[in-house]
Design an enzyme around this catalytic site. Structure first.
Site, short mmCIF file in Angstrom:
data_model
loop_
_atom_site.label_atom_id
_atom_site.label_comp_id
_atom_site.label_asym_id
_atom_site.label_seq_id
_atom_site.Cartn_x
_atom_site.Cartn_y
_atom_site.Cartn_z
N HIS A 54 0.83 -1.20 0.00
CA HIS A 54 0.00 0.00 0.00
C HIS A 54 0.87 1.25 0.00
CE1 HIS A 54 0.72 -0.65 4.38
NE2 HIS A 54 0.93 0.64 4.33
C1 T46 Z 1 2.71 0.90 7.06
C2 T46 Z 1 3.52 -0.31 7.34
C3 T46 Z 1 4.98 -0.03 7.52
C4 T46 Z 1 -4.73 -0.85 13.35
O1 T46 Z 1 -5.81 -1.19 13.87
N1 T46 Z 1 -4.06 0.25 13.81
C5 T46 Z 1 -2.88 0.65 13.27
O2 T46 Z 1 -2.32 1.67 13.72
C6 T46 Z 1 -2.32 -0.11 12.18
C7 T46 Z 1 -1.00 0.32 11.57
C8 T46 Z 1 -3.00 -1.21 11.75
N2 T46 Z 1 -4.17 -1.58 12.32
C9 T46 Z 1 -4.86 -2.80 11.87
C10 T46 Z 1 -5.36 -2.75 10.42
C11 T46 Z 1 -5.27 -4.20 9.99
O3 T46 Z 1 -6.45 -4.88 10.38
O4 T46 Z 1 -3.92 -3.88 11.92
C12 T46 Z 1 -4.11 -4.76 10.82
C13 T46 Z 1 -2.82 -4.92 10.02
O5 T46 Z 1 -2.55 -3.68 9.33
P1 T46 Z 1 -1.85 -3.66 7.90
O6 T46 Z 1 -2.29 -4.83 7.10
O7 T46 Z 1 -2.07 -2.29 7.30
O8 T46 Z 1 -0.32 -3.84 8.32
P2 T46 Z 1 1.00 -3.75 7.43
O9 T46 Z 1 2.08 -4.39 8.22
O10 T46 Z 1 0.77 -4.24 6.03
O11 T46 Z 1 1.28 -2.16 7.31
C14 T46 Z 1 1.63 -1.40 8.45
C15 T46 Z 1 0.85 -0.08 8.47
O12 T46 Z 1 -0.56 -0.35 8.33
C16 T46 Z 1 1.26 0.87 7.36
O13 T46 Z 1 0.78 2.16 7.66
O14 T46 Z 1 3.19 1.84 6.44
O15 T46 Z 1 3.03 -1.09 8.45
#
Ligand code: T46
Length: 140
Positions: A54
């Site tokens: 993303h």
């Molecule tokens: C990024 C990279 C480096 C939350 O509820 N609160 C939060 O602050 C975050 C970051 C995520 N979430 C929830 C949303 C999803 O259900 O945690 C789950 C996993 O999130 P995501 O799939 O977006 O995680 P990554 O590791 O792909 O990405 C994260 C950050 O979302 C993003 O901003 O830049 O780490």
């Protein structure tokens, strides 16, 4: 909406002596160029996993592998660059419209992220074609 885009590697200063090492990060000084509104960390990753896929519309983030190592792949729409975070004093600053993936997590890796905004799913672009289309709105 006009978007920004920036990637920078930073070396954090370490306060160390024979008893151990300490690194301090502070909003708007000690290298963090924003008010820190959120801190999250990624750990216990499945071997071989790739996360991310993303970009963000406006979020500013500072990434540090506080333990172990991982690779951050940053794509600004023109080129892809890989950054290895493998020491607690190495940080990567990523601002705005950069498509990012995180991979090569070592066993026990902890990726800590300081963020300029509260969690907001509306700030995410999770479709690569939409990302490429939106890049025409980058601030020059
Ligand atoms: C990024 C990279 C480096 C939350 O509820 N609160 C939060 O602050 C975050 C970051 C995520 N979430 C929830 C949303 C999803 O259900 O945690 C789950 C996993 O999130 P995501 O799939 O977006 O995680 P990554 O590791 O792909 O990405 C994260 C950050 O979302 C993003 O901003 O830049 O780490």
């Amino acid at each position: 909406m006009k978007y920004s885009q920036k990637i920078e590697t930073l070396k954090l200063s370490v306060n160390g002596d024979e008893t151990g090492q300490l690194i301090a990060l502070e909003s708007n000084k000690a290298v963090v160029p924003f008010d820190i509104k959120r801190v999250y960390y990624i750990y216990d990753t499945t071997p071989g996993t790739v996360r991310g896929h993303h970009a963000h519309k406006k979020l500013k983030q500072l990434l540090v592998a506080t333990s172990g190592s991982c690779t951050i792949v940053c794509d600004d729409g023109k080129e892809k660059r890989e950054f290895i975070l493998d020491w607690p004093n190495k940080a990567l600053y990523v601002e705005g419209m950069i498509w990012r993936d995180m991979k090569n997590f070592s066993k026990g890796a902890v990726l800590m992220v300081l963020a300029s905004e509260y969690y907001d799913e509306n700030d995410y672009i999770r479709d690569y074609n939409v990302f490429l289309k939106e890049l025409k709105n980058i601030k020059k």
